[in-house]
Scaffold this motif. Structure first.
Motif, PDB file in Angstrom:
ATOM      1  N   THR A 157       0.812  -1.218   0.000  1.00  0.00           N
ATOM      2  CA  THR A 157       0.000   0.000   0.000  1.00  0.00           C
ATOM      3  C   THR A 157       0.846   1.269   0.000  1.00  0.00           C
ATOM      4  O   THR A 157       0.297   2.384  -0.003  1.00  0.00           O
ATOM      5  CB  THR A 157      -0.960   0.024   1.202  1.00  0.00           C
ATOM      6  OG1 THR A 157      -0.195  -0.012   2.414  1.00  0.00           O
ATOM      7  CG2 THR A 157      -1.918  -1.151   1.156  1.00  0.00           C
ATOM      8  N   GLU A 184       3.172   3.171  -5.696  1.00  0.00           N
ATOM      9  CA  GLU A 184       2.339   4.113  -6.432  1.00  0.00           C
ATOM     10  C   GLU A 184       0.905   3.583  -6.545  1.00  0.00           C
ATOM     11  O   GLU A 184       0.689   2.411  -6.825  1.00  0.00           O
ATOM     12  CB  GLU A 184       2.898   4.348  -7.833  1.00  0.00           C
ATOM     13  CG  GLU A 184       4.289   4.960  -7.859  1.00  0.00           C
ATOM     14  CD  GLU A 184       5.390   3.913  -7.833  1.00  0.00           C
ATOM     15  OE1 GLU A 184       5.100   2.762  -7.427  1.00  0.00           O
ATOM     16  OE2 GLU A 184       6.523   4.244  -8.197  1.00  0.00           O
ATOM     17  N   GLY A 185      -0.059   4.485  -6.363  1.00  0.00           N
ATOM     18  CA  GLY A 185      -1.459   4.089  -6.406  1.00  0.00           C
ATOM     19  C   GLY A 185      -1.834   3.413  -7.711  1.00  0.00           C
ATOM     20  O   GLY A 185      -2.617   2.449  -7.723  1.00  0.00           O
ATOM     21  N   GLN A 214      -0.734  -0.177  -7.577  1.00  0.00           N
ATOM     22  CA  GLN A 214      -1.638  -0.932  -6.715  1.00  0.00           C
ATOM     23  C   GLN A 214      -2.913  -1.306  -7.464  1.00  0.00           C
ATOM     24  O   GLN A 214      -3.370  -2.453  -7.411  1.00  0.00           O
ATOM     25  CB  GLN A 214      -2.017  -0.103  -5.490  1.00  0.00           C
ATOM     26  CG  GLN A 214      -0.906   0.149  -4.496  1.00  0.00           C
ATOM     27  CD  GLN A 214      -1.413   0.939  -3.300  1.00  0.00           C
ATOM     28  OE1 GLN A 214      -2.424   0.594  -2.692  1.00  0.00           O
ATOM     29  NE2 GLN A 214      -0.723   2.018  -2.964  1.00  0.00           N
ATOM     30  N   GLU A 215      -3.478  -0.341  -8.163  1.00  0.00           N
ATOM     31  CA  GLU A 215      -4.747  -0.578  -8.843  1.00  0.00           C
ATOM     32  C   GLU A 215      -4.591  -1.570 -10.000  1.00  0.00           C
ATOM     33  O   GLU A 215      -5.488  -2.385 -10.236  1.00  0.00           O
ATOM     34  CB  GLU A 215      -5.328   0.754  -9.328  1.00  0.00           C
ATOM     35  CG  GLU A 215      -5.601   1.713  -8.176  1.00  0.00           C
ATOM     36  CD  GLU A 215      -6.856   2.536  -8.380  1.00  0.00           C
ATOM     37  OE1 GLU A 215      -7.590   2.293  -9.351  1.00  0.00           O
ATOM     38  OE2 GLU A 215      -7.111   3.428  -7.543  1.00  0.00           O
ATOM     39  N   LYS A 222      -7.959   6.583   3.262  1.00  0.00           N
ATOM     40  CA  LYS A 222      -7.971   6.569   1.799  1.00  0.00           C
ATOM     41  C   LYS A 222      -7.521   5.213   1.263  1.00  0.00           C
ATOM     42  O   LYS A 222      -8.115   4.670   0.319  1.00  0.00           O
ATOM     43  CB  LYS A 222      -7.072   7.676   1.253  1.00  0.00           C
ATOM     44  CG  LYS A 222      -7.070   7.774  -0.264  1.00  0.00           C
ATOM     45  CD  LYS A 222      -6.171   8.919  -0.738  1.00  0.00           C
ATOM     46  CE  LYS A 222      -6.146   9.004  -2.259  1.00  0.00           C
ATOM     47  NZ  LYS A 222      -5.254  10.118  -2.724  1.00  0.00           N
ATOM     48  N   ILE A 223      -6.486   4.669   1.876  1.00  0.00           N
ATOM     49  CA  ILE A 223      -5.977   3.358   1.450  1.00  0.00           C
ATOM     50  C   ILE A 223      -7.007   2.275   1.741  1.00  0.00           C
ATOM     51  O   ILE A 223      -7.224   1.373   0.921  1.00  0.00           O
ATOM     52  CB  ILE A 223      -4.625   3.056   2.141  1.00  0.00           C
ATOM     53  CG1 ILE A 223      -3.546   3.977   1.574  1.00  0.00           C
ATOM     54  CG2 ILE A 223      -4.241   1.592   1.970  1.00  0.00           C
ATOM     55  CD1 ILE A 223      -2.241   3.951   2.338  1.00  0.00           C
ATOM     56  N   ARG A 271      -9.533   2.127  -0.935  1.00  0.00           N
ATOM     57  CA  ARG A 271      -9.053   1.427  -2.132  1.00  0.00           C
ATOM     58  C   ARG A 271      -9.114  -0.087  -1.932  1.00  0.00           C
ATOM     59  O   ARG A 271      -9.521  -0.826  -2.838  1.00  0.00           O
ATOM     60  CB  ARG A 271      -7.625   1.856  -2.464  1.00  0.00           C
ATOM     61  CG  ARG A 271      -7.022   1.081  -3.649  1.00  0.00           C
ATOM     62  CD  ARG A 271      -5.587   1.470  -3.928  1.00  0.00           C
ATOM     63  NE  ARG A 271      -5.532   2.795  -4.524  1.00  0.00           N
ATOM     64  CZ  ARG A 271      -4.706   3.773  -4.139  1.00  0.00           C
ATOM     65  NH1 ARG A 271      -3.877   3.556  -3.129  1.00  0.00           N
ATOM     66  NH2 ARG A 271      -4.715   4.932  -4.745  1.00  0.00           N
TER      67      ARG A 271
END
Length: 342
Positions: free
Chosen positions: A65, A68-69, A72-73, A104-105, A108
């Motif tokens: 986590t 970079e977002g 992760q996605e 926020k994490i 996700r």
């Protein structure tokens, strides 16, 4: 039974180097993420898992986590797409740092239906965390754990034995704090001195002394019993031996043994047998233990380690009589595999 297809993401997302860590050595992975290869590996691994078993995709090795977002996605989308494509119940698990969890994490993780998050906690003593260069404190562990549990995501905690500046008292306090958090699962890892780590430098300079194998077994057995008796499922004890994780490879010092988890369970059985013998004032030269065959290896120990212990310390020989009952019987004292922990 749950079986796992593991995806290693070595050192991605880690903001600092913990003194004991070299993810390249531990995971054996050195390249950047190759999503096509990851997808093929997951499909291959899951294809070997029987339909009656629960399949799991696990992202391990780095702090998931904290990467970079977008990455992760992509990873979580890939896992979710495979859930649909393979048309079976597949769980998603990841490991991360306590300071890489916030609201926020969590949002996700819920969006992508993550089932389990394991936190690399290592210790809940702030001094031990500082000297291990963890980069977070114990309060962040409690906060991250609370957020994960409130989201109804299964929580796992990873604890290490033998960290710099740790003591038995500090470790016992960490164990009690872990129990107070009430994670669903836990892993127990004795510290190994790995090549090309800060801990190796500390070890060679005489600043750090590696924990001995027998002490690591004793402490792990104590922790295992405390966790299991508190409803925390211990899913791993000790690092898995790999091409790199071996004394003739990248392990410099520490309580490495290819069957470390087995040695810990053997110690728990040995303690139970010894307790009964002492309570019964056993004086004969042979003790007969009736047991189902699946417990015999735990009773005798790895390479007859327990058998030799009783022979050397008490002059007693253990004789096994196999039984069809799912029970162990010593001098009329009967106990199950679960109650051996009591």
């Amino acid at each position: 039974m749950k079986k796992t297809a593991s995806v290693f993401i070595p050192h991605y997302g880690c903001p600092n180097d913990c003194v004991f860590c070299n993810q390249v050595k531990i995971s054996g992975k050195t390249t950047n993420l190759d999503y096509i290869a990851i997808k093929k590996d997951i499909i291959r691994d899951i294809s070997t898992i029987d339909e009656k078993d629960t399949a799991e995709i696990a992202f391990f090795g780095g702090s998931f986590t904290a990467i970079e977002g977008e990455v992760q996605e992509i990873c979580l989308s890939l896992a979710n797409n495979l859930r649909k494509k393979l048309n079976r119940d597949i769980k998603i698990k990841l490991s991360t740092r306590p300071d890489a969890i916030d609201e926020k994490i969590i949002d996700r993780l819920l969006k992508y239906k993550v089932d389990t998050v394991e936190l690399g906690v290592q210790s809940l003593d702030d001094e031990v965390l500082f000297f291990s260069n963890r980069g977070h404190n114990s309060e962040q562990v409690f906060k991250a754990s609370q957020l994960i549990k409130q989201a109804n995501i299964s929580l796992g905690l990873q604890i290490m034995i033998g960290l710099p500046n740790d003591t038995k008292e500090k470790l016992y306090n960490t164990i009690e704090k872990v129990i107070s958090i009430k994670p669903d699962i836990a892993r127990i890892y004795p510290v190994l001195v790995i090549k090309d780590t800060q801990l190796e430098h500390m070890y060679r300079q005489g600043i750090y002394k590696a924990i001995e194998l027998d002490e690591a077994i004793d402490l792990s057995a104590y922790m295992y019993k405390k966790f299991e008796n508190s409803g925390i499922n211990v899913i791993r004890i000790g690092l898995q031996a790999t091409d790199n994780i071996n004394f003739d490879k990248d392990v410099v010092a520490g309580p490495f043994h290819s069957a470390f988890g087995e040695l810990v369970l053997n110690k728990i059985y040995r303690d139970k047998i010894e307790q009964i013998l002492l309570e019964e004032n056993f004086a004969q030269k042979t003790v007969v233990i009736r047991s189902h065959k699946k417990y015999i290896s735990k009773i005798l120990g790895n390479k007859k380690r327990n058998y030799n212990y009783f022979k050397d310390k008490y002059g007693i020989s253990i004789k096994i009589e196999t039984s069809q009952d799912d029970i162990i019987d010593i001098m009329g004292r009967r106990f199950s595999d679960k109650s051996v922990l009591q």
